[in-house]
Motif scaffolding. Structure first.
Motif, short mmCIF file in Angstrom:
data_model
loop_
_atom_site.label_atom_id
_atom_site.label_comp_id
_atom_site.label_asym_id
_atom_site.label_seq_id
_atom_site.Cartn_x
_atom_site.Cartn_y
_atom_site.Cartn_z
N HIS A 45 4.81 -6.93 -39.29
CA HIS A 45 6.23 -6.80 -38.93
C HIS A 45 6.43 -7.00 -37.43
O HIS A 45 5.75 -6.35 -36.63
CB HIS A 45 6.74 -5.42 -39.33
CG HIS A 45 6.84 -5.21 -40.81
ND1 HIS A 45 7.79 -5.83 -41.58
CD2 HIS A 45 6.10 -4.47 -41.67
CE1 HIS A 45 7.64 -5.46 -42.85
NE2 HIS A 45 6.60 -4.65 -42.93
N ARG A 103 1.29 -5.48 -45.58
CA ARG A 103 0.57 -4.89 -46.70
C ARG A 103 -0.88 -4.67 -46.26
O ARG A 103 -1.37 -5.35 -45.38
CB ARG A 103 0.58 -5.82 -47.93
CG ARG A 103 1.94 -5.98 -48.61
CD ARG A 103 2.41 -4.69 -49.28
NE ARG A 103 3.69 -4.83 -49.96
CZ ARG A 103 4.89 -4.62 -49.38
NH1 ARG A 103 4.95 -4.27 -48.11
NH2 ARG A 103 6.00 -4.76 -50.08
N PRO A 104 -1.57 -3.70 -46.91
CA PRO A 104 -2.98 -3.49 -46.55
C PRO A 104 -3.83 -4.70 -46.93
O PRO A 104 -3.44 -5.51 -47.77
CB PRO A 104 -3.37 -2.25 -47.36
CG PRO A 104 -2.36 -2.14 -48.45
CD PRO A 104 -1.11 -2.77 -47.95
N GLN A 142 5.13 4.52 -45.31
CA GLN A 142 3.86 3.95 -44.85
C GLN A 142 2.73 4.31 -45.80
O GLN A 142 1.90 3.47 -46.13
CB GLN A 142 3.55 4.43 -43.43
CG GLN A 142 2.44 3.64 -42.75
CD GLN A 142 2.86 2.20 -42.48
OE1 GLN A 142 3.95 1.94 -42.01
NE2 GLN A 142 1.99 1.25 -42.81
N ILE A 163 3.00 2.10 -48.85
CA ILE A 163 2.54 0.73 -48.58
C ILE A 163 1.01 0.71 -48.50
O ILE A 163 0.34 -0.12 -49.15
CB ILE A 163 3.14 0.22 -47.25
CG1 ILE A 163 4.66 0.05 -47.37
CG2 ILE A 163 2.47 -1.09 -46.81
CD1 ILE A 163 5.12 -1.07 -48.24
N ASP A 164 0.45 1.64 -47.71
CA ASP A 164 -1.00 1.66 -47.53
C ASP A 164 -1.72 1.91 -48.85
O ASP A 164 -2.83 1.42 -49.07
CB ASP A 164 -1.40 2.74 -46.51
CG ASP A 164 -0.92 2.40 -45.10
OD1 ASP A 164 -0.53 1.23 -44.88
OD2 ASP A 164 -0.93 3.29 -44.24
N ALA A 224 10.12 -1.88 -48.92
CA ALA A 224 10.19 -1.74 -47.46
C ALA A 224 10.29 -3.08 -46.74
O ALA A 224 9.50 -3.38 -45.85
CB ALA A 224 8.99 -0.94 -46.96
N GLY A 237 10.40 -3.00 -42.97
CA GLY A 237 9.23 -2.46 -42.28
C GLY A 237 9.42 -1.04 -41.79
O GLY A 237 8.69 -0.60 -40.91
#
Lengths: 416, 83
Positions: free
Chosen positions: A43, A64-65, B2, B5-6, B14, B17
């Protein structure tokens, strides 16, 4: 026949979102995502704000991871550039020597910083702010800086100015126009931002241009304007806009016009090639001019879904209402619609404070609404503009006209 | 947000962000946890009016819920759609 391949050039938000939307929409073929940066898609909005303040760390910038790409079978090729497109044989050549055969090609190639063609533009201590690597370098220097000069009072320049001021750095902003964000913002809203940034300690020089940057033993020391004013600086940020990356499209003779030209479905003049995001010039029903090229998070994500749906055989014209935001210290600017080309403005709220809305009209038709610290007005405006509600000047000016109720009624009528 | 997402939670989209601009990290938080969360700001309140699935008393945007030790054990439910 093997599963079709979608090749996506550009791993910024637009490119990432196309890959992600294809998998969300159950695309079963190959997805190749080519990006020239060494990083996983991340981002960018925090780079000028919380990242510079060191409130946001690098891992949390990731869209994303790492595991996401393998799990979704998105072939991410980082540090890789596309060098040529063979439209006849549908082949994409990459700078690592490999060639990708595609059924559909998506150009999400973005834009690049507009250079400042003056002597000293590349001295140590002169920065741009678009990519993570630039933000990292800028952050290191910023936390040691005392006097910063920002060239260009656009969104990036002012977001940075607010951040730097918060860190105790003295900031001077030089601008060629007579007000901030002059290409994007109405005069009444620009006045609010000029006044409030000045109140926070930012010094502005309007109607001026840079003649050259001066160094002291190789490090930037000052900025000289064409009038001969010299402003000391141990850090300079250049934020004078961007240039869309059209070169790859040009090399294969796709139509370009202030960006890669696409139709209402975001297809280029080759039906096997789409373009979207910062690089794409598209016809918008919301704009005063027919074609627009928008640089925003909303534009990238909504256009990505549109492109993915067409690839999946569910083509729909792109019709999302544009919206935008810019956080500048305590000022939360939001824009709904495309206000460029307005000929009349109406203000709601008190423009001498930090909370008001500016309604922008052209020929009596509402083009869009700019708000600062009025999120409810902004959200109502997204729906009003999106549903093309005929809000007139008198209604906009009348605080008793409930925008949220009007918006809800319009949304219920259209089912949106 | 977060953490979602993780953790690879597909229902947390999201798009912006975590900037409280897109309302695609909508979650439903049970009553017993709600009072332990930070209050809803004006921005979040406006954004919650534009969620794709219905806004309920349980609705929050997960980007505005910073995980703290006090929230250990928090369970949220996801709406059917975010976009």
């Amino acid at each position: 026949m093997s599963a079709p391949t979608v090749a996506i050039v550009g791993a910024g938000l637009a490119g990432f979102q196309v890959a992600s939307a294809l998998r969300d929409q159950k695309f079963a073929g190959r997805v190749v995502l080519v990006g020239d940066e060494p990083h996983r898609p991340y981002h960018r909005p925090p780079l000028s704000k919380s990242f510079l303040l060191a409130d946001t760390d690098e891992p949390s910038l990731a869209m994303r991871p790492d595991a996401y790409y393998a799990e979704k079978q998105i072939e991410l090729m980082s540090s890789t550039r596309a060098v040529a497109i063979d439209r006849t044989h549908r082949k994409l050549a990459l700078d690592n020597g490999s060639v990708v055969d595609f059924e559909h090609l998506v150009l999400a190639v973005g834009a690049r910083n507009r250079p400042l063609p003056v002597p000293g533009h590349d001295i140590n201590g002169v920065f741009f702010l678009r990519h993570l690597d630039e933000a990292r370098a800028l952050r290191l220097r910023l936390h040691k800086a005392k006097q910063a000069v920002v060239i260009g009072a656009g969104f990036i320049g002012l977001e940075f100015a607010a951040t730097a001021t918060k860190l105790g750095v003295a900031v001077t902003v030089l601008e060629v126009a007579d007000r901030p964000m002059s290409r994007a913002l109405s005069a009444p809203m620009a006045a609010v931002f000029a006044r409030e940034h000045a109140k926070a300690g930012v010094r502005f020089l309007w109607n001026t241009q840079v003649k050259r940057l001066l160094d002291d033993e190789g490090r930037v020391a000052a900025v000289e304007t064409v009038e001969g004013t010299v402003i000391d600086a141990d850090l300079v940020l250049i934020g004078i806009g961007v240039i869309p990356n059209i070169e790859l499209a040009e090399t294969c003779n796709l139509k370009v016009q202030n960006g890669i030209a696409v139709d209402g479905h975001l297809a280029t003049d080759d039906p096997h090639i789409s373009a979207l995001g910062d690089c794409a010039s598209y016809p918008s029903v919301f704009a005063a001019d027919e074609y627009v090229r928008l640089e925003s998070v909303q534009n990238a994500t909504d256009q990505a879904r549109c492109v993915a749906a067409r690839i999946m055989g569910r083509a729909m014209p792109y019709s999302a209402v544009p919206w935008f935001w810019s956080d500048q210290g305590p000022l939360k600017l939001q824009i709904a619609g495309v206000t460029t080309g307005h000929d009349e403005t109406v203000v709601r709220g008190d423009p001498s404070g930090i909370s008001c809305s500016v309604f922008c009209f052209r020929g009596g038709r509402l083009l869009g609404v700019e708000t600062v610290n009025r999120p409810a007005d902004h959200m109502a405006a997204r729906r009003l503009v999106g549903n093309r509600v005929e809000l007139n000047v008198a209604q906009a000016a009348d605080e008793t006209v409930d925008l949220k109720r009007l918006a809800a009624a319009a949304a219920a009528a259209t089912g949106a | 947000m977060q953490a979602g997402i993780d953790g690879g939670i597909a229902g947390i989209v999201a798009e912006c962000g975590g900037c409280c601009q897109c309302a695609t990290c909508h979650v439903y938080v049970a009553a017993e946890w709600r009072e332990r969360l930070p209050p809803i700001t004006e921005t979040e309140d406006a954004m919650l009016d534009n969620t794709v699935c219905d806004r309920l008393p349980e609705s929050r945007l997960s980007c505005e819920i910073k995980v703290t030790p006090q929230l250990d054990g928090l369970v949220v439910n996801l709406p059917a759609r975010q976009v």
